[in-house]
Design a protein around this motif. Structure first.
Motif, mmCIF file in Angstrom:
data_model
loop_
_atom_site.group_PDB
_atom_site.id
_atom_site.type_symbol
_atom_site.label_atom_id
_atom_site.label_comp_id
_atom_site.label_asym_id
_atom_site.label_seq_id
_atom_site.Cartn_x
_atom_site.Cartn_y
_atom_site.Cartn_z
ATOM 1 N N GLY A 171 0.819 -1.204 0.000
ATOM 2 C CA GLY A 171 0.000 0.000 0.000
ATOM 3 C C GLY A 171 0.847 1.245 0.000
ATOM 4 N N GLU A 172 0.366 2.282 0.688
ATOM 5 C CA GLU A 172 1.065 3.564 0.774
ATOM 6 C C GLU A 172 1.025 4.065 2.212
ATOM 7 O OE1 GLU A 172 0.178 5.538 -3.594
ATOM 8 O OE2 GLU A 172 -1.372 5.738 -2.043
ATOM 9 N N ILE A 173 2.016 4.886 2.569
ATOM 10 C CA ILE A 173 2.062 5.466 3.911
ATOM 11 C C ILE A 173 2.480 6.924 3.841
ATOM 12 C CG2 ILE A 173 2.580 3.265 5.069
ATOM 13 C CD1 ILE A 173 5.508 4.310 5.339
ATOM 14 N N LYS A 174 2.228 7.622 4.943
ATOM 15 C CA LYS A 174 2.763 8.957 5.190
ATOM 16 C C LYS A 174 3.109 9.040 6.676
ATOM 17 C CE LYS A 174 1.529 12.508 2.706
ATOM 18 N NZ LYS A 174 0.800 13.672 2.145
ATOM 19 N N PHE A 175 3.710 10.152 7.069
ATOM 20 C CA PHE A 175 4.051 10.401 8.468
ATOM 21 C C PHE A 175 3.304 11.644 8.927
ATOM 22 C CE2 PHE A 175 7.946 8.844 6.253
ATOM 23 C CZ PHE A 175 7.868 7.536 6.687
ATOM 24 N N ARG A 176 2.686 11.583 10.128
ATOM 25 C CA ARG A 176 1.947 12.728 10.643
ATOM 26 C C ARG A 176 2.097 12.803 12.156
ATOM 27 N NH1 ARG A 176 -4.507 11.070 10.223
ATOM 28 N NH2 ARG A 176 -4.372 9.111 11.430
ATOM 29 N N ILE A 177 1.711 13.955 12.726
ATOM 30 C CA ILE A 177 1.861 14.192 14.162
ATOM 31 C C ILE A 177 0.536 13.955 14.872
ATOM 32 C CG2 ILE A 177 2.266 15.952 15.925
ATOM 33 C CD1 ILE A 177 4.370 17.179 14.161
ATOM 34 N N ASN A 178 0.583 13.160 15.944
ATOM 35 C CA ASN A 178 -0.554 12.935 16.842
ATOM 36 C C ASN A 178 -1.847 12.577 16.109
ATOM 37 O OD1 ASN A 178 1.240 13.498 18.859
ATOM 38 N ND2 ASN A 178 0.299 15.398 19.524
ATOM 39 N N GLU A 179 -1.709 11.748 15.069
ATOM 40 C CA GLU A 179 -2.860 11.225 14.331
ATOM 41 C C GLU A 179 -3.738 12.323 13.740
ATOM 42 O OE1 GLU A 179 -4.834 8.391 16.841
ATOM 43 O OE2 GLU A 179 -3.157 6.988 16.770
ATOM 44 N N ALA A 180 -3.133 13.462 13.436
ATOM 45 C CA ALA A 180 -3.862 14.577 12.816
ATOM 46 C C ALA A 180 -3.157 14.966 11.521
ATOM 47 C CB ALA A 180 -3.927 15.771 13.766
ATOM 48 N N TRP A 181 -3.923 15.589 10.614
ATOM 49 C CA TRP A 181 -3.373 15.948 9.307
ATOM 50 C C TRP A 181 -2.866 17.381 9.259
ATOM 51 C CZ3 TRP A 181 -1.860 12.369 6.211
ATOM 52 C CH2 TRP A 181 -2.478 11.105 6.226
ATOM 53 N N ASP A 182 -2.774 18.057 10.406
ATOM 54 C CA ASP A 182 -2.247 19.433 10.417
ATOM 55 C C ASP A 182 -0.819 19.475 9.869
ATOM 56 O OD1 ASP A 182 -4.620 19.943 11.715
ATOM 57 O OD2 ASP A 182 -3.720 20.050 13.702
ATOM 58 N N THR A 183 -0.036 18.466 10.213
ATOM 59 C CA THR A 183 1.352 18.360 9.749
ATOM 60 C C THR A 183 1.587 16.943 9.260
ATOM 61 O OG1 THR A 183 2.086 19.985 11.392
ATOM 62 C CG2 THR A 183 3.783 18.616 10.372
ATOM 63 N N ASP A 184 1.924 16.802 7.980
ATOM 64 C CA ASP A 184 2.224 15.467 7.465
ATOM 65 C C ASP A 184 3.345 15.556 6.440
ATOM 66 O OD1 ASP A 184 1.119 14.911 4.478
ATOM 67 O OD2 ASP A 184 -0.203 16.343 5.485
ATOM 68 N N TYR A 185 4.070 14.459 6.313
ATOM 69 C CA TYR A 185 5.168 14.381 5.355
ATOM 70 C C TYR A 185 5.018 13.148 4.480
ATOM 71 C CZ TYR A 185 7.909 18.168 7.391
ATOM 72 O OH TYR A 185 8.346 19.407 7.811
ATOM 73 N N GLY A 186 5.321 13.337 3.211
ATOM 74 C CA GLY A 186 5.418 12.245 2.257
ATOM 75 C C GLY A 186 6.747 12.380 1.544
ATOM 76 N N ASP A 187 6.806 11.923 0.294
ATOM 77 C CA ASP A 187 8.072 11.950 -0.436
ATOM 78 C C ASP A 187 7.803 12.174 -1.928
ATOM 79 O OD1 ASP A 187 10.537 11.615 -1.578
ATOM 80 O OD2 ASP A 187 10.862 9.579 -0.822
ATOM 81 N N ASP A 188 7.892 13.430 -2.340
ATOM 82 C CA ASP A 188 7.759 13.748 -3.764
ATOM 83 C C ASP A 188 9.002 13.267 -4.499
ATOM 84 O OD1 ASP A 188 5.312 15.045 -3.369
ATOM 85 O OD2 ASP A 188 6.288 16.965 -2.942
ATOM 86 N N GLY A 189 8.817 12.410 -5.482
ATOM 87 C CA GLY A 189 9.948 11.940 -6.260
ATOM 88 C C GLY A 189 10.544 10.644 -5.757
ATOM 89 N N ALA A 190 10.039 10.124 -4.647
ATOM 90 C CA ALA A 190 10.538 8.853 -4.093
ATOM 91 C C ALA A 190 12.055 8.826 -3.994
ATOM 92 C CB ALA A 190 10.042 7.674 -4.934
ATOM 93 N N ASP A 191 12.633 9.932 -3.457
ATOM 94 C CA ASP A 191 14.090 10.060 -3.371
ATOM 95 C C ASP A 191 14.610 9.974 -1.944
ATOM 96 O OD1 ASP A 191 13.103 12.440 -2.410
ATOM 97 O OD2 ASP A 191 14.146 13.722 -3.861
ATOM 98 N N GLY A 192 13.725 9.594 -0.992
ATOM 99 C CA GLY A 192 14.160 9.471 0.398
ATOM 100 C C GLY A 192 14.186 10.777 1.155
ATOM 101 N N THR A 193 13.678 11.848 0.530
ATOM 102 C CA THR A 193 13.624 13.153 1.184
ATOM 103 C C THR A 193 12.216 13.416 1.690
ATOM 104 O OG1 THR A 193 15.345 14.020 -0.266
ATOM 105 C CG2 THR A 193 13.972 15.638 0.887
ATOM 106 N N LEU A 194 12.088 13.860 2.945
ATOM 107 C CA LEU A 194 10.791 14.190 3.506
ATOM 108 C C LEU A 194 10.293 15.505 2.914
ATOM 109 C CD1 LEU A 194 11.478 13.371 7.250
ATOM 110 C CD2 LEU A 194 9.955 12.118 5.727
ATOM 111 N N ASP A 195 9.052 15.480 2.397
ATOM 112 C CA ASP A 195 8.435 16.668 1.815
ATOM 113 C C ASP A 195 7.149 16.963 2.549
ATOM 114 O OD1 ASP A 195 10.289 17.065 -0.471
ATOM 115 O OD2 ASP A 195 9.535 15.101 -1.079
ATOM 116 N N SER A 196 7.016 18.179 3.075
ATOM 117 C CA SER A 196 5.806 18.569 3.784
ATOM 118 C C SER A 196 4.607 18.453 2.855
ATOM 119 C CB SER A 196 5.929 20.003 4.303
ATOM 120 O OG SER A 196 4.770 20.392 4.993
ATOM 121 N N GLY A 197 3.604 17.666 3.274
ATOM 122 C CA GLY A 197 2.429 17.446 2.452
ATOM 123 C C GLY A 197 2.718 16.669 1.178
ATOM 124 N N GLY A 198 3.849 15.998 1.122
ATOM 125 C CA GLY A 198 4.310 15.328 -0.095
ATOM 126 C C GLY A 198 3.497 14.106 -0.471
ATOM 127 N N ALA A 199 3.931 13.474 -1.553
ATOM 128 C CA ALA A 199 3.211 12.332 -2.102
ATOM 129 C C ALA A 199 3.281 11.131 -1.166
ATOM 130 C CB ALA A 199 3.808 11.958 -3.467
#
Length: 203
Positions: A171-199
């Motif tokens: 599947g797919e995952i992201k990282f977020r704070i305290n189970e809320a979507w106010d702050t989340d990170y994904g990875d645009d470009g799948a390059d191992g770099t954390l991107d705020s609101g990224g893919a």
């Protein structure tokens, strides 16, 4: 070094040492060429976390070598907790008097629902439990985008967070704070770099 004969003696170039999965403290003593491997993990147990062990393993502490303390980031519910060694009641700590002091076999610690960073300091015989912003793993690859609790990280060193033994599915995952979507990170470009609101990150 290995151990030819499995007798606890270090042998240069010796046989591989057979182990089973788990958390261990390993001590090498080059003064007498011996070693020991012993089960070793501290965890949070209680009605405030895992129904006193009936609803899953204890929340595992991580060792912070920079402060010589043990830390865990954990989501608690209203209830009580204690700290115990190796998911077993042989060695457990509570807090008789609710004064922040670790007491061997002491009273249960009353907790309220929330996200916390807990630090155990066995040198001082104390613990600190404070509300915290905890990063977590969320997604179709873990908990159906929040159908159950996110898998929380622990800040083991300043700015370095670890989530250990996260069982993912396709599947797919992201990282977020305290189970809320106010702050989340994904990875645009799948390059191992954390991107705020990224893919979303494919797993």
């Amino acid at each position: 070094f290995g151990d030819t004969g499995a007798d606890g003696t270090l042998d240069e170039g010796g046989d591989n040492i057979v182990v089973t999965a788990g958390d261990y403290k390993i001590t090498l003593n080059f003064n007498d060429n011996t070693y020991t491997i012993e089960a070793y993990s501290w965890g949070v147990v209680g009605s405030g976390y895992n129904d006193w062990g009936g609803a899953g393993p204890d929340a595992k502490f991580f060792y912070d070598y920079t402060t010589d303390t043990f830390k865990v980031g954990v989501k608690l519910i209203d209830g009580e907790i204690k700290f115990r060694l190796n998911n077993d009641w042989g060695t457990n700590y509570g807090d008789s008097g609710a004064d922040g002091t670790l007491d061997n076999g002491g009273d249960n610690i009353v907790v309220t629902a929330g996200f916390y960073m807990i630090t155990l300091d066995f040198n001082a015989g104390t613990y600190i439990m404070e509300a915290a912003n905890l990063w977590g793993v969320v997604g179709s690859g873990y908990n159906d985008w929040g159908a159950t609790a996110d898998f929380t990280f622990t800040e083991v060193n300043p700015g370095i967070w670890i989530a250990e033994n996260v069982e993912l599915i396709d599947g797919e995952i992201k990282f977020r704070i305290n189970e809320a979507w106010d702050t989340d990170y994904g990875d645009d470009g799948a390059d191992g770099t954390l991107d705020s609101g990224g893919a979303n990150i494919a797993v």
